[in-house]
Design a protein around this motif. Structure first.
Motif, PDB file in Angstrom:
ATOM      1  N   LEU A  15       0.848  -1.132   0.127  1.00 27.14           N
ATOM      2  CA  LEU A  15       0.094  -0.139  -0.016  1.00 27.14           C
ATOM      3  C   LEU A  15       0.704   1.415   0.076  1.00 27.14           C
ATOM      4  O   LEU A  15       0.394   2.408   0.138  1.00 27.14           O
ATOM      5  N   ALA A  16       2.178   1.073  -0.286  1.00 21.39           N
ATOM      6  CA  ALA A  16       2.915   2.379   0.075  1.00 21.39           C
ATOM      7  C   ALA A  16       2.842   3.535  -1.097  1.00 21.39           C
ATOM      8  O   ALA A  16       3.017   4.438  -0.664  1.00 21.39           O
ATOM      9  N   ASP A  17       1.901   3.026  -2.207  1.00 20.59           N
ATOM     10  CA  ASP A  17       1.810   3.997  -3.226  1.00 20.59           C
ATOM     11  C   ASP A  17       0.272   4.530  -3.192  1.00 20.59           C
ATOM     12  O   ASP A  17      -0.291   4.966  -4.159  1.00 20.59           O
ATOM     13  N   VAL A  18      -0.506   3.885  -2.177  1.00 20.13           N
ATOM     14  CA  VAL A  18      -1.714   4.152  -2.325  1.00 20.13           C
ATOM     15  C   VAL A  18      -2.041   5.584  -1.501  1.00 20.13           C
ATOM     16  O   VAL A  18      -3.338   6.234  -1.764  1.00 20.13           O
ATOM     17  N   GLY A  19      -1.309   5.965  -0.600  1.00 20.56           N
ATOM     18  CA  GLY A  19      -1.487   7.346   0.172  1.00 20.56           C
ATOM     19  C   GLY A  19      -2.417   6.916   1.254  1.00 20.56           C
ATOM     20  O   GLY A  19      -3.201   7.626   1.717  1.00 20.56           O
ATOM     21  N   VAL A  20      -2.108   5.742   1.898  1.00 20.70           N
ATOM     22  CA  VAL A  20      -2.699   5.576   3.263  1.00 20.70           C
ATOM     23  C   VAL A  20      -1.998   6.254   4.430  1.00 20.70           C
ATOM     24  O   VAL A  20      -0.827   6.215   4.482  1.00 20.70           O
ATOM     25  N   VAL A  21      -2.842   6.939   5.014  1.00 24.13           N
ATOM     26  CA  VAL A  21      -2.146   7.955   6.108  1.00 24.13           C
ATOM     27  C   VAL A  21      -1.839   7.122   7.469  1.00 24.13           C
ATOM     28  O   VAL A  21      -1.072   7.387   8.330  1.00 24.13           O
ATOM     29  N   ALA A  22      -2.321   5.978   7.722  1.00 24.57           N
ATOM     30  CA  ALA A  22      -2.275   5.305   8.839  1.00 24.57           C
ATOM     31  C   ALA A  22      -2.597   3.876   8.703  1.00 24.57           C
ATOM     32  O   ALA A  22      -3.629   3.419   8.232  1.00 24.57           O
ATOM     33  N   PHE A  23      -1.849   2.913   9.362  1.00 26.18           N
ATOM     34  CA  PHE A  23      -2.198   1.582   9.500  1.00 26.18           C
ATOM     35  C   PHE A  23      -2.522   1.321  10.946  1.00 26.18           C
ATOM     36  O   PHE A  23      -1.739   1.304  11.744  1.00 26.18           O
ATOM     37  N   GLU A  24      -3.814   1.064  11.563  1.00 32.91           N
ATOM     38  CA  GLU A  24      -4.057   1.178  12.879  1.00 32.91           C
ATOM     39  C   GLU A  24      -4.221  -0.106  13.464  1.00 32.91           C
ATOM     40  O   GLU A  24      -4.756  -1.089  12.969  1.00 32.91           O
ATOM     41  N   GLN A  25      -3.494  -0.444  14.538  1.00 35.48           N
ATOM     42  CA  GLN A  25      -3.658  -1.769  15.469  1.00 35.48           C
ATOM     43  C   GLN A  25      -3.322  -2.659  14.541  1.00 35.48           C
ATOM     44  O   GLN A  25      -4.244  -3.653  14.522  1.00 35.48           O
ATOM     45  N   PRO A  26      -2.274  -2.952  13.804  1.00 35.78           N
ATOM     46  CA  PRO A  26      -2.242  -4.155  13.046  1.00 35.78           C
ATOM     47  C   PRO A  26      -2.064  -5.530  13.694  1.00 35.78           C
ATOM     48  O   PRO A  26      -2.409  -6.726  13.409  1.00 35.78           O
ATOM     49  N   LEU A  27      -1.287  -5.449  15.161  1.00 35.67           N
ATOM     50  CA  LEU A  27      -0.931  -6.419  15.556  1.00 35.67           C
ATOM     51  C   LEU A  27      -1.580  -6.552  17.045  1.00 35.67           C
ATOM     52  O   LEU A  27      -2.092  -5.672  17.598  1.00 35.67           O
ATOM     53  N   PRO A  28      -1.548  -7.619  17.775  1.00 36.22           N
ATOM     54  CA  PRO A  28      -2.125  -7.554  19.119  1.00 36.22           C
ATOM     55  C   PRO A  28      -1.769  -6.659  19.873  1.00 36.22           C
ATOM     56  O   PRO A  28      -0.487  -6.267  19.784  1.00 36.22           O
ATOM     57  N   ALA A  29      -2.391  -6.255  20.715  1.00 34.03           N
ATOM     58  CA  ALA A  29      -2.259  -4.743  21.623  1.00 34.03           C
ATOM     59  C   ALA A  29      -1.000  -5.353  22.427  1.00 34.03           C
ATOM     60  O   ALA A  29      -0.326  -4.131  22.520  1.00 34.03           O
ATOM     61  N   ASN A  30      -0.718  -6.385  22.930  1.00 37.93           N
ATOM     62  CA  ASN A  30       0.473  -6.660  24.195  1.00 37.93           C
ATOM     63  C   ASN A  30       1.724  -6.767  23.158  1.00 37.93           C
ATOM     64  O   ASN A  30       2.644  -6.865  23.950  1.00 37.93           O
ATOM     65  N   ASP A  31       1.827  -6.925  21.921  1.00 34.55           N
ATOM     66  CA  ASP A  31       3.085  -7.109  21.134  1.00 34.55           C
ATOM     67  C   ASP A  31       3.813  -5.771  20.684  1.00 34.55           C
ATOM     68  O   ASP A  31       3.646  -5.454  19.534  1.00 34.55           O
ATOM     69  N   LEU A  32       4.092  -5.253  21.771  1.00 33.02           N
ATOM     70  CA  LEU A  32       4.641  -3.865  21.659  1.00 33.02           C
ATOM     71  C   LEU A  32       6.189  -4.245  20.818  1.00 33.02           C
ATOM     72  O   LEU A  32       6.513  -3.158  19.944  1.00 33.02           O
ATOM     73  N   ALA A  33       6.603  -5.265  21.055  1.00 26.18           N
ATOM     74  CA  ALA A  33       8.058  -5.564  20.355  1.00 26.18           C
ATOM     75  C   ALA A  33       7.862  -5.683  19.046  1.00 26.18           C
ATOM     76  O   ALA A  33       8.467  -5.115  18.125  1.00 26.18           O
ATOM     77  N   GLY A  34       6.910  -6.582  18.772  1.00 33.02           N
ATOM     78  CA  GLY A  34       6.619  -6.741  17.299  1.00 33.02           C
ATOM     79  C   GLY A  34       6.031  -5.578  16.478  1.00 33.02           C
ATOM     80  O   GLY A  34       6.452  -5.178  15.307  1.00 33.02           O
TER      81      GLY A  34
END
Length: 391
Positions: A230-249
């Motif tokens: 989606l790099a060329d689509v102009g998406v301004v944000a990808f919201e919460q893609p991973l589980p909430a507690n996976d801050l390292a990921g």
């Protein structure tokens, strides 16, 4: 001291919380809505909301909670009993103006674990108290805070489908209603299908703000694959893609992603934002009133994000009119100039409201300026909509 200031203080100083009443109500739904965790609403059906009324002297305030087990652990039953048996009794007799003291009392009866501890239940009471204090003083929430940087907020339309054709139809419906900005729910289907759906939305709305929300539904590899595509689509944000507690990921994903990473479910409490910042896990903080236990803690989180130089975006939890108004006050206080996801009106009827509620024209909501939250509740309608949740 000015006379009007003294009278305001006098009006609040002796005002103690006398009653906290809880109502389970069934509200009509308008359309189906699904997220990565499951179904939120079904078309032409009903959905349960928990309403709270807090009374002090001659004044009362109202708040709401949105049970969403597909998104978080609180159910209608748990929210009702938490307020009725724990939070309400803990604050009866407490000064209405002491919102910080109320939050502290909440933590003595329902304390934090991994999360904030019953945030939806706490939020409903917090909203009712803000509404009550504003009404007692005759000022809106923004005036109560002394902070309102905007008078209107642009809204985004939700696209939650399973094909490019469904996405095109959703965009057409939103555009017919005057909406220019769109948020696409992803994480429910194959990456290739969701990529096609997002591209279809962009084709139909080439000039609008476009962002996607994974609701924790991705693996690191899957999220990165979609973000790169989606790099060329102009998406301004990808919201919460991973589980909430996976801050390292999330930190690893942010380092490699060409799309800015926004966190929602990860930010239950302002201290969660501190942890996420230490791990470089986000570009944007999502402000969501119910998720963070109400307006008090949401303001703290937004202030910290602003001071840390993060972007702030706004979201809701399919709130009806009371939550909608509360969110607008919060977003206006911090001058959010991006479209926000306050989608309750798209999916649910606020049948308990007296009058028209919040004004929305061409996808733009006017921040209420009436006392309290600025929404009048029809108590007769609440009584008619109420039902015994435990029957």
């Amino acid at each position: 001291m000015p006379e009007h200031a003294a009278s305001s203080i006098d009006r609040l100083s002796g005002l103690l919380i006398e009653r906290v009443d809880v109502f389970a109500v069934r509200l009509p739904t308008k359309a189906a809505f699904a997220i990565a965790g499951g179904t939120v609403t079904s078309a032409d059906s009903t959905t349960t909301r928990i309403l709270v009324r807090v009374e002090a002297g001659d004044h009362a305030g109202w708040g709401e909670a949105t049970p969403t087990p597909a998104w978080t652990y609180e159910t209608a039953e748990s929210i009702f009993t938490t307020i009725d048996r724990y939070l309400g009794p803990a604050i009866v007799g407490h000064p209405v103006w002491d919102l910080d003291g109320v939050a502290r009392r909440f933590d003595t009866v329902i304390n934090r674990g991994i999360s904030i501890g019953a945030p939806l239940a706490k939020s409903a009471v917090d909203l009712a108290l803000h509404d009550l204090v504003g009404r007692a003083l005759g000022v809106s929430v923004g005036e109560l805070w002394g902070q309102r940087r905007r008078d209107d907020i642009e809204l985004g339309w939700i696209v939650s489908g399973d094909s490019p054709e469904a996405a095109i139809a959703a965009v057409a419906e939103g555009r017919d209603r005057g909406y220019r900005h769109f948020k696409v729910k992803v994480g429910m289907h194959r990456v290739a299908d969701e990529l096609a759906m997002v591209r279809a939305v962009r084709d139909q709305a080439p000039d609008g703000q476009l962002w996607i929300d994974g609701n924790q539904g991705f693996t690191l590899d899957g999220a990165l694959s979609l973000a790169r595509s989606l790099a060329d689509v102009g998406v301004v944000a990808f919201e919460q893609p991973l589980p909430a507690n996976d801050l390292a990921g999330l930190g690893r994903l942010r380092a490699a992603s060409p799309v800015p990473i926004a966190l929602d479910e990860s930010l239950r409490h302002p201290s969660d934002l501190v942890a996420a910042l230490r791990l470089d896990a986000l570009d944007i903080a999502i402000a969501k009133v119910q998720r963070s236990g109400g307006l008090l803690l949401s303001r703290r989180l937004c202030q910290y994000a602003e001071d840390a130089g993060l972007g702030i975006m706004g979201s809701g939890l399919t709130d009806t009119e009371l939550g909608f108004a509360a969110s607008l006050h919060l977003f206006a206080a911090f001058g959010l100039d991006t479209a926000v996801d306050l989608n309750g009106r798209q999916f649910v009827e606020s049948s308990y409201v007296a009058g028209d509620g919040v004004r929305v024209e061409q996808g733009v909501a006017t921040v209420p300026d009436a006392p309290g939250l600025g929404v009048d509740v029809d108590e007769t309608a609440v009584a008619e909509l109420s039902f015994d949740l435990f029957a």
